[in-house]
Structure formats: C-alpha cells, structure tokens
Design a protein around this motif. Sequence first.
Motif, PDB file in Angstrom:
ATOM      1  N   VAL A   1     100.365  36.782  62.414  1.00  0.00           N
ATOM      2  CA  VAL A   1     100.134  38.149  62.890  1.00  0.00           C
ATOM      3  C   VAL A   1      99.067  38.852  62.062  1.00  0.00           C
ATOM      4  CG1 VAL A   1     101.197  40.404  63.217  1.00  0.00           C
ATOM      5  CG2 VAL A   1     102.488  38.327  63.767  1.00  0.00           C
TER       6      VAL A   1
ATOM      7  N   ARG B   1      96.841  43.721  69.941  1.00  0.00           N
ATOM      8  CA  ARG B   1      97.909  43.798  70.932  1.00  0.00           C
ATOM      9  C   ARG B   1      99.122  44.545  70.360  1.00  0.00           C
ATOM     10  NH1 ARG B   1      99.194  40.504  75.217  1.00  0.00           N
ATOM     11  NH2 ARG B   1      96.919  40.440  75.466  1.00  0.00           N
ATOM     12  N   THR B   2      99.409  44.336  69.080  1.00  0.00           N
ATOM     13  CA  THR B   2     100.542  45.010  68.452  1.00  0.00           C
ATOM     14  C   THR B   2     100.334  46.516  68.430  1.00  0.00           C
ATOM     15  OG1 THR B   2     100.939  43.056  67.071  1.00  0.00           O
ATOM     16  CG2 THR B   2     101.949  45.125  66.368  1.00  0.00           C
TER      17      THR B   2
ATOM     18  N   ASN C   1     104.970  43.530  71.888  1.00  0.00           N
ATOM     19  CA  ASN C   1     104.588  42.127  72.065  1.00  0.00           C
ATOM     20  C   ASN C   1     105.387  41.219  71.138  1.00  0.00           C
ATOM     21  OD1 ASN C   1     102.965  43.526  70.028  1.00  0.00           O
ATOM     22  ND2 ASN C   1     101.919  41.554  69.726  1.00  0.00           N
ATOM     23  N   LEU C   2     105.608  41.679  69.894  1.00  0.00           N
ATOM     24  CA  LEU C   2     106.375  40.882  68.950  1.00  0.00           C
ATOM     25  C   LEU C   2     107.858  40.868  69.324  1.00  0.00           C
ATOM     26  CD1 LEU C   2     104.692  42.004  65.608  1.00  0.00           C
ATOM     27  CD2 LEU C   2     104.189  40.001  67.011  1.00  0.00           C
TER      28      LEU C   2
ATOM     29  N   VAL D   1      96.094  39.468  67.908  1.00  0.00           N
ATOM     30  CA  VAL D   1      97.501  39.823  67.823  1.00  0.00           C
ATOM     31  C   VAL D   1      97.666  41.227  67.253  1.00  0.00           C
ATOM     32  CG1 VAL D   1      99.711  39.241  66.758  1.00  0.00           C
ATOM     33  CG2 VAL D   1      98.228  37.420  67.618  1.00  0.00           C
TER      34      VAL D   1
ATOM     35  N   GLY E   1     104.110  47.292  69.114  1.00  0.00           N
ATOM     36  CA  GLY E   1     104.937  46.220  68.585  1.00  0.00           C
ATOM     37  C   GLY E   1     105.824  45.537  69.610  1.00  0.00           C
TER      38      GLY E   1
END
Length: 586
Positions: A168, A177-178, A185-186, A174, A183
């Motif tokens: 990450v 996207r986060t 996505n995680l 990533v 968050g």
Amino acid sequence: MTEKFKVLFWMQDFKTARTTDASPDPKDNTTARPLRQTLARHTGSSSPASFLPMWTNWGLHLSMAPDKQLDLAQTALKHWANWAHYVAQGCPTEAEARPTPIPKTDRRFHGEGWEKPPFAAMAQGFLLAEDYWDKVTSDIPGLDPSHDRALTFLTRQVLDAVAPSNFVATNPDVLARTIETGGMNLHHGFSRFVQDQQDQDRKTGNAQVGAEVATAPGHVVFRNHLIELIQYAPTTETVHPEPILIVPAWIMKYYILDLSPDNSLVRYLTDQGFTVFMISWRNPDAADADLGMQDYLDQGPRAAIDYISSVTDAAKIHTTGYCLGGTLLSITAATMARDDDDRLASMTLLAAQTDFSEPGELSLFINESQVSFLEDIMQAQGYLDADQMMSAFQMMRSNDLFWSQMVRKYLLGEDDAPMNELMAWNADTTRMPARMHSEYLRHMFLNNDLAAGRYHVEGDPVSLRDIRIPVFGVGTETDHIAPWQSVFKIHQLAHADVTFALTNGGHNAGVISEPGHKRRHFRIHTTRDVDKALSPDDWITAATLEDGSWWPAWAAWLADLSGPRSAPPKMAKSLAPAPGTYVMME
C-alpha cells in the motif's frame, strides 16, 4: 504469499536426476513415511534436501570466482551511482534519463504515479536490483547449468514478491485509490481476502457446462471407469470416412476444445465434414489412487479406438492429442506400430511433448527428492489436488497470474471482471491419481523414458521411431508449459512426415485460435522423413508465415489424408446426451 513460497520450494531442478526403478506403489503401506508426510505438508511438498544443495553449489562456485565477485561489485557500484544521479536530478521522466528502461511487458510500473518521485525512484531501484540479482545468480564458472537456471528463476520470484507495487505505502495507484474512496478499497479487499480463504476448499465446478460451454450436440456412446466417449452429431450432409478421435489432457476438462459455439474446435471440425469423437476423463478421487499410466492408456485412447473401429467400420482413424493427452496418444501410436496395428491414419499433437529433455521452466523444479516428497503427499491423500498443480503454473508467470491479481483484488479493491468461457474452464479443475502422476513424473520428466525408447507397455518397450503415419504438430510461441522447441522434438523422434505449425499465443489461447480471431498468425512447414533435419531456428527460416488461424491449414491437411466424402455414419446408442456426466464431477 506464504503459499506461493511453498510452491517455489515444492519445485526444484530435476536435470541432475538419474534413471530410477518404477515408482513406488502409493497404496503400499510398507512405504508409508508419516514423518516425511507431515514435513511435506508443512513445507508445501518442498524437500530441503533438494533446495539446500542448489544454494551450496552456487555459494561454493561464487567463492572460487574472484573475477565474478569483482564484476558484481562493479555492477553494484555502477547501479548505485546511476540511481543516485537519477534521484538527485529529481527523477526526470525522459526515458533516456532513467538508469534502466521499464520493460513494455512489465505492467507494474506503468502509469503517471510511477513517473513522479518518490515512486519513480522506488521503481528504478527495484529494476536495478532485479538486474543485479540476475547477474549474481547467472554465469557462475563451474556452476551446474540447471542450478544456474533454477536459482535465477527462484531469485526472480522472491524479488517479485517484494516489488514496491505489492504494498500500500509504495504503490501510488493504491494510495490514490485509498484517498479517493476513504479507505473503502482496503476494507473491500480485506473482505474479499477473507471470503477467498473460506471458499478455497469449495469446489463448485462450472455451472455454464452444457448451457454456455460444451454445447456441441452429441451423445456419450461409450463409458468405462476412466472415460466417457462422446460422438458429435454431423453438421454436413457428407463426411470423410475417417473419424477423428480427440484425446485431451486428464489434467483439464475436455471442453477447452468445445467452448462457446464461436470458438469450438469440435464444431469447426464437424463443419468441415469430419465425424468427431471426444474423450471426457473422469475426475479421480482417493479411491482411484492405484490407477496408473497403463490404466489411462488401456481405458483411454486404446479403448476409444477399439470402440470407434467397431461402430463405424472405419478402416483408419485420425487422432489428436492435446498436452498430456498428446503424450499419451504418442505412446498409443508407438504401441500400435510395435504391434503391427495399422488403424491410425494420422496423429496430431497440440502443444504436446514427447521428449522431456528440455520441457521448459517446470524442468527446473522437479528432481528425485522433490518427486519423492510429492509421492508422500499423494500417498496420504490418494491424488494430486488441482490447487497444488495450478500454483506451480501460476509461478511461471507470477506477475500476470498472481501478484497483479492480488494487488487488484485486495489493495485496489476491484471486483472481478466478468468471467469469460476460458477463465471459467480454467477454474473448473481436476485431480490426478497418485500412481499415475508418480509414474508420469518419473518416466517422462525424470528419466525421459519415452524419447529414449525405454518406456514399457505390457512388459515390452515402445519406440516413437516406429511411428510412420503423418504427423501434424502445433506449438505456441509463448507456451510456458510445453515450450514449442520441446514440442518440435517430434521431428527427431518419429519416422514420419511432420507438418509443424507455430502459432502466436500461449498454451491454451494459441490452440483455441478460431478463424476470424483478431491478430492471429502462424508459421507452417512440412519436413519429410527423407529430408535433412532442421533445428528450430532453421525451421523458423524455412517456414511460411501466414495471417489468421492455423485451423484451416490443419483441416486441409486432414482432408488430404482422408477418403472421398459420403453419408455420415449412424450415431451409436446414446448413454447420455453430451456433455455427459464425467465432466460434471467435482
């Protein structure tokens, strides 16, 4: 990640293996080794006795090569200086300013985020480290070539696991996207990971079978414990008198050759005026542990040929084998030639190896110690599970088939793309009986008995040199399972005219290459039995490059070897409609 490293150590170089006796009986309790079975389960079937000598061999030879050590030191200094200069300049985006170019085929570091510091520096540092470790494990004076190749491959897999794209904090895509999703996505990725772990042991098969794939009309006309034989309905008013028997690999479900109606090899052949029979293999379980190669030969192609001969009254039969099915078919053809059985009109081998002296990257990771460990696992469970096989294939293309998917699913939190028919087939896995797989690994990979004329059928050896029927071979340019140069070796083994086609694509996509498929091409050339032998490189020069699918060229070759067309033979008595029952076994 842990499971992937287990796979790495399950497979090690087998080039140093020596000829051994027949494989041990997996049902023989006198050979039970509970301690080794327990150890093998905890090491992913990895044998420490195989792994350690490789590193020891490398370390000893490197310690005795001061010139290589100096070269490596100079390489490390050069890489460090180039990387430091690149970072000091602010990581310029011009390609010529980078210490090392990003390969076009390496999709890990493509994108705007990887062009900016600090991520550009991380990517360049990683690529330089890859280059350095390639040199560390390669070209060591006196190092066993098999250890050289295996260690280089293994080191690259370890580096792939620690690539900055896999984490990450060091992947700009990533991180972006986060931030974008707060968050989620995680969170979604972690939920997917937990669900995947729970579903790992659940085998649901492929619900599309018989509805969207394996839809060519036909009937199961013969069945024994290991196979169902499917006869497909004719689609033309007249057919050639010689039927075609297709022998797929028992490591896969047969319908790879009958996917959607648009790319079904079965439908294509019936549309060209051929009567087609297909073997559908049983999915074995622990009760089938004692089935061996002889059983697969007798209950597979030999039984199918006998049945086809009896119900069609055909004097000759065209035969086609795919992958392991082609290896078994070549044994069948050699046995029939030995026994003066002249019922075969031709033999086609699709990405199928008959000489295992150079079988590709899998050859780097199987030796006596590893096979013995694997036999201990199979003795306990009675078969080799599909996941144990698929993990090995994934590691040969770990970036594309494993790490990139992990990043997409668990870090980016993306949902799976809709599964196409080839992906659905690939997920519909099978098992292999303990005895058969042990014999296959030992007789083919370890000892190369078939190519050497040492393979025995019913107590007597068979020789591929006895095969004098026309042969059509197909190799694919990017095959990681059966490299085309290995498939090409049929030229030197059979006493036959060999027409060979080399098509673009991989082990499956290159074979499933229907007419109209975009961006397809192939090379083709016929080498007569009386011609001088060609090396693979010489063959490339002599072959004709053609655009499109290789299927029409093969169909024309089959037609030239067939008699005049007449009314189709009657369909035999139906035991079940296609696709049958064995293909549904989980």
